[in-house]
Structure formats: structure tokens, C-alpha cells
Design a protein around this motif. Structure first.
Motif, PDB file in Angstrom:
ATOM      1  N   MET A 182     -61.245  15.544 -56.263  1.00 48.72           N
ATOM      2  CA  MET A 182     -61.516  14.802 -55.034  1.00 48.72           C
ATOM      3  C   MET A 182     -60.961  15.520 -53.809  1.00 48.72           C
ATOM      4  O   MET A 182     -61.504  15.396 -52.711  1.00 48.72           O
ATOM      5  CB  MET A 182     -60.918  13.397 -55.140  1.00 48.72           C
ATOM      6  CG  MET A 182     -61.578  12.519 -56.180  1.00 48.72           C
ATOM      7  SD  MET A 182     -60.726  10.922 -56.375  1.00 48.72           S
ATOM      8  CE  MET A 182     -61.591  10.245 -57.801  1.00 48.72           C
ATOM      9  N   LYS A 183     -59.901  16.298 -53.995  1.00 49.74           N
ATOM     10  CA  LYS A 183     -59.309  17.017 -52.864  1.00 49.74           C
ATOM     11  C   LYS A 183     -60.225  18.131 -52.365  1.00 49.74           C
ATOM     12  O   LYS A 183     -60.202  18.464 -51.172  1.00 49.74           O
ATOM     13  CB  LYS A 183     -57.953  17.579 -53.263  1.00 49.74           C
ATOM     14  CG  LYS A 183     -56.894  16.521 -53.503  1.00 49.74           C
ATOM     15  CD  LYS A 183     -55.566  17.134 -53.882  1.00 49.74           C
ATOM     16  CE  LYS A 183     -54.508  16.057 -54.103  1.00 49.74           C
ATOM     17  NZ  LYS A 183     -53.190  16.648 -54.494  1.00 49.74           N
TER      18      LYS A 183
ATOM     19  N   HIS B  31     -63.637  18.111 -53.107  1.00 49.43           N
ATOM     20  CA  HIS B  31     -64.939  17.477 -52.892  1.00 49.43           C
ATOM     21  C   HIS B  31     -64.707  16.080 -52.303  1.00 49.43           C
ATOM     22  O   HIS B  31     -64.988  15.067 -52.953  1.00 49.43           O
ATOM     23  CB  HIS B  31     -65.730  17.366 -54.198  1.00 49.43           C
ATOM     24  CG  HIS B  31     -66.283  18.662 -54.699  1.00 49.43           C
ATOM     25  ND1 HIS B  31     -67.357  19.283 -54.093  1.00 49.43           N
ATOM     26  CD2 HIS B  31     -65.917  19.459 -55.740  1.00 49.43           C
ATOM     27  CE1 HIS B  31     -67.625  20.412 -54.746  1.00 49.43           C
ATOM     28  NE2 HIS B  31     -66.767  20.543 -55.751  1.00 49.43           N
ATOM     29  N   PRO B  32     -64.196  16.001 -51.076  1.00 53.64           N
ATOM     30  CA  PRO B  32     -63.788  14.699 -50.529  1.00 53.64           C
ATOM     31  C   PRO B  32     -64.921  13.712 -50.293  1.00 53.64           C
ATOM     32  O   PRO B  32     -64.675  12.510 -50.217  1.00 53.64           O
ATOM     33  CB  PRO B  32     -63.113  15.075 -49.199  1.00 53.64           C
ATOM     34  CG  PRO B  32     -63.682  16.410 -48.845  1.00 53.64           C
ATOM     35  CD  PRO B  32     -63.905  17.115 -50.152  1.00 53.64           C
ATOM     36  N   THR B  33     -66.167  14.175 -50.193  1.00 45.99           N
ATOM     37  CA  THR B  33     -67.285  13.258 -49.953  1.00 45.99           C
ATOM     38  C   THR B  33     -68.051  12.922 -51.225  1.00 45.99           C
ATOM     39  O   THR B  33     -69.003  12.137 -51.174  1.00 45.99           O
ATOM     40  CB  THR B  33     -68.265  13.859 -48.930  1.00 45.99           C
ATOM     41  OG1 THR B  33     -68.826  15.074 -49.459  1.00 45.99           O
ATOM     42  CG2 THR B  33     -67.560  14.154 -47.607  1.00 45.99           C
ATOM     43  N   LEU B  34     -67.649  13.480 -52.350  1.00 46.24           N
ATOM     44  CA  LEU B  34     -68.348  13.230 -53.606  1.00 46.24           C
ATOM     45  C   LEU B  34     -68.133  11.784 -54.051  1.00 46.24           C
ATOM     46  O   LEU B  34     -67.010  11.281 -54.056  1.00 46.24           O
ATOM     47  CB  LEU B  34     -67.834  14.186 -54.687  1.00 46.24           C
ATOM     48  CG  LEU B  34     -68.442  14.065 -56.089  1.00 46.24           C
ATOM     49  CD1 LEU B  34     -69.945  14.322 -56.056  1.00 46.24           C
ATOM     50  CD2 LEU B  34     -67.749  15.044 -57.055  1.00 46.24           C
ATOM     51  N   LYS B  35     -69.217  11.124 -54.439  1.00 47.09           N
ATOM     52  CA  LYS B  35     -69.131   9.739 -54.918  1.00 47.09           C
ATOM     53  C   LYS B  35     -68.846   9.732 -56.419  1.00 47.09           C
ATOM     54  O   LYS B  35     -69.452  10.488 -57.167  1.00 47.09           O
ATOM     55  CB  LYS B  35     -70.429   8.987 -54.607  1.00 47.09           C
ATOM     56  CG  LYS B  35     -70.678   8.795 -53.120  1.00 47.09           C
ATOM     57  CD  LYS B  35     -71.925   7.972 -52.887  1.00 47.09           C
ATOM     58  CE  LYS B  35     -72.246   7.841 -51.412  1.00 47.09           C
ATOM     59  NZ  LYS B  35     -71.229   7.138 -50.660  1.00 47.09           N
ATOM     60  N   TRP B  36     -67.942   8.822 -56.823  1.00 49.61           N
ATOM     61  CA  TRP B  36     -67.496   8.746 -58.206  1.00 49.61           C
ATOM     62  C   TRP B  36     -67.805   7.379 -58.801  1.00 49.61           C
ATOM     63  O   TRP B  36     -67.747   6.368 -58.113  1.00 49.61           O
ATOM     64  CB  TRP B  36     -65.976   8.961 -58.290  1.00 49.61           C
ATOM     65  CG  TRP B  36     -65.542  10.348 -57.988  1.00 49.61           C
ATOM     66  CD1 TRP B  36     -65.430  10.922 -56.748  1.00 49.61           C
ATOM     67  CD2 TRP B  36     -65.162  11.353 -58.928  1.00 49.61           C
ATOM     68  NE1 TRP B  36     -64.998  12.216 -56.859  1.00 49.61           N
ATOM     69  CE2 TRP B  36     -64.819  12.507 -58.191  1.00 49.61           C
ATOM     70  CE3 TRP B  36     -65.069  11.379 -60.325  1.00 49.61           C
ATOM     71  CZ2 TRP B  36     -64.394  13.681 -58.808  1.00 49.61           C
ATOM     72  CZ3 TRP B  36     -64.636  12.543 -60.928  1.00 49.61           C
ATOM     73  CH2 TRP B  36     -64.314  13.686 -60.178  1.00 49.61           C
TER      74      TRP B  36
ATOM     75  N   GLN C 261     -72.108  22.235 -56.047  1.00 48.15           N
ATOM     76  CA  GLN C 261     -72.565  21.070 -55.293  1.00 48.15           C
ATOM     77  C   GLN C 261     -72.979  19.968 -56.269  1.00 48.15           C
ATOM     78  O   GLN C 261     -74.034  20.051 -56.895  1.00 48.15           O
ATOM     79  CB  GLN C 261     -73.739  21.458 -54.387  1.00 48.15           C
ATOM     80  CG  GLN C 261     -73.382  22.512 -53.348  1.00 48.15           C
ATOM     81  CD  GLN C 261     -72.250  22.070 -52.440  1.00 48.15           C
ATOM     82  OE1 GLN C 261     -72.287  20.987 -51.865  1.00 48.15           O
ATOM     83  NE2 GLN C 261     -71.226  22.907 -52.315  1.00 48.15           N
TER      84      GLN C 261
ATOM     85  N   HIS D 180     -73.221  13.659 -58.086  1.00 47.72           N
ATOM     86  CA  HIS D 180     -72.428  12.483 -58.456  1.00 47.72           C
ATOM     87  C   HIS D 180     -71.414  12.902 -59.512  1.00 47.72           C
ATOM     88  O   HIS D 180     -71.548  13.962 -60.142  1.00 47.72           O
ATOM     89  CB  HIS D 180     -73.313  11.363 -59.003  1.00 47.72           C
ATOM     90  CG  HIS D 180     -72.638  10.020 -58.994  1.00 47.72           C
ATOM     91  ND1 HIS D 180     -72.295   9.365 -57.840  1.00 47.72           N
ATOM     92  CD2 HIS D 180     -72.221   9.212 -60.017  1.00 47.72           C
ATOM     93  CE1 HIS D 180     -71.715   8.219 -58.127  1.00 47.72           C
ATOM     94  NE2 HIS D 180     -71.654   8.102 -59.435  1.00 47.72           N
TER      95      HIS D 180
END
Length: 211
Positions: free
Chosen positions: A69-70, A72-77, A49, A52
Motif C-alpha cells: 500500500m505504501k 501503491h497508495p491508490t490501489l483498491k483492496w 500496474q 485490484h
């Protein structure tokens, strides 16, 4: 007290990596092996988890990040130029013929200062991480960084030589493509460094969690 686990990941393999061609800040793409490495790396990290993520703005790092990203689609980068590899001037796009660097190469001292500036200002002073330290609970927060081999090894070495962190022998070995280094930080001091202890560069690897 909040403890940070900072996951440092090198991008996947490129044809230039395989052919021994100097890349530096040259734009290059992942090859088929690099894309598969990135997919497996993403699968290895799917249950972590992250609060950021940061990624170099060079294409091979961004392409590696796309695999994460695939899962962790909600993770902010944050795509950040401060994570770019060392500028290697006229060597870029060629095979090395000498260990000496020409004047066009970014000076080592300047390179290290750029790395530490990113660590101090862009990583630790960013609002997202500052919010994590405001918690009065004993918690672990995970941060993901995807960058480049030389950059990450020089970062870890600089944490020891410039910051006084206990990094042991970390940073002296090779940073493998999609190898994962974990730096454990408490009160801005490194408690533990697992240098490329997690290998995803081998297609047949078995995932090993450090913690």
C-alpha cells in the motif's frame, strides 16, 4: 482479448514460521525479517500496474499488504476471509508431532472447495474483474493476491486437478515467504504458471521479472 496476470504472494515470515509452529488460522505477526521481506516485495512490485488487490483477513497477510500500500497508495483492496489459511484445529500454536491430522482440522476436500469458491465467485465474478473482460482490446491486466503458503499451493494444484488448467509442476514446491507466483489467464484458462519463480524471501535477492 484481455489477459490477466494474477500475482499470488505469500505473506512475510513470522516467528512461528521460523520455529516450525503450526499457524493455520491463528493470528500471528510478521517478525523483523518478514517486515523486511514485505518491504522488498513491495519494491519489486512497485512498477506493476494492478487493477485490484485481494488479501486474506489474517493479520500477517494484512501486514504484508500494508507494505504494498505504501508504493501503491491508490490501489483498491478487498480484504477477504475466503483467503484465510486452512483451519488446523488443535494443531494451531503447536509443533507437529505426527503427519496425521486430528478430526478438528478442516477436511482437505472442504478446504479445496472453499479455495475454488473464492476463485470462481469472489475473484472472477467480482464486478471489477468483469469490467476488465468487457474490453475488446488486447490488453494485460494485473491482479494482486496476498495470502498463505498452503492456500496458494492448493489453489494452483486445484486449478489443474479441478479446472483442467495446464499448471505443469506448479504448486508442488514450497511457497516461500513473499515468494511471487504468476498465473497468466486468458478466457478463464491458465496459459502459463510461474510457480514461485520470483523470490523475495532472501534479503539479498535480485528482482527478476517474469514478463
Amino acid at each position: 482479448m484481455v489477459v490477466l496476470h494474477i500475482y499470488l504472494v505469500r505473506h512475510g515470515e513470522t516467528d512461528e514460521n521460523r520455529q516450525g509452529i503450526v499457524q493455520g488460522q491463528l493470528e500471528t505477526n510478521l517478525n523483523a525479517t518478514g517486515r523486511e521481506q514485505s518491504r522488498r516485495m513491495a519494491q519489486a512490485l512497485k512498477d506493476v500496474q494492478f487493477v485490484h488487490a485481494f488479501v486474506s483477513n489474517l493479520g500477517r497477510a494484512v501486514e504484508s499488504a500494508a507494505a504494498v500500500m505504501k508504493v501503491h497508495p491508490t490501489l483498491k483492496w478487498t480484504v477477504h476471509p475466503g483467503l484465510r489459511e486452512r483451519y488446523l484445529g488443535e494443531l494451531q500454536g503447536k509443533k507437529r508431532s505426527s503427519a496425521e491430522n486430528p478430526p478438528s482440522v478442516e477436511p482437505q476436500e472442504q478446504y479445496v472447495q472453499r479455495i475454488l469458491q473464492w476463485w470462481d465467485r469472489d475473484l472472477f465474478d467480482c464486478e471489477i474483474l468483469q469490467q476488465q473482460f468487457e474490453s475488446d482490446r488486447d490488453e494485460v491486466r494485473n491482479v494482486l493476491v496476498i495470502g498463505h503458503g498452503s492456500y496458494l499451493s492448493n489453489l494452483v494444484k486445484a486449478l489443474g486437478s479441478h479446472k483442467g488448467y495446464d499448471v505443469g509442476l506448479a504448486g508442488k514446491g514450497k511457497a516461500y515467504n513473499t515468494g511471487i507466483t504468476v498465473v497468466e489467464i486468458s478466457d478463464r484458462h491458465a496459459l502459463r504458471v510461474e510457480w514461485c519463480n520470483i523470490r523475495t524471501s532472501n534479503i539479498s535477492m535480485e528482482w527478476k521479472r517474469v514478463w
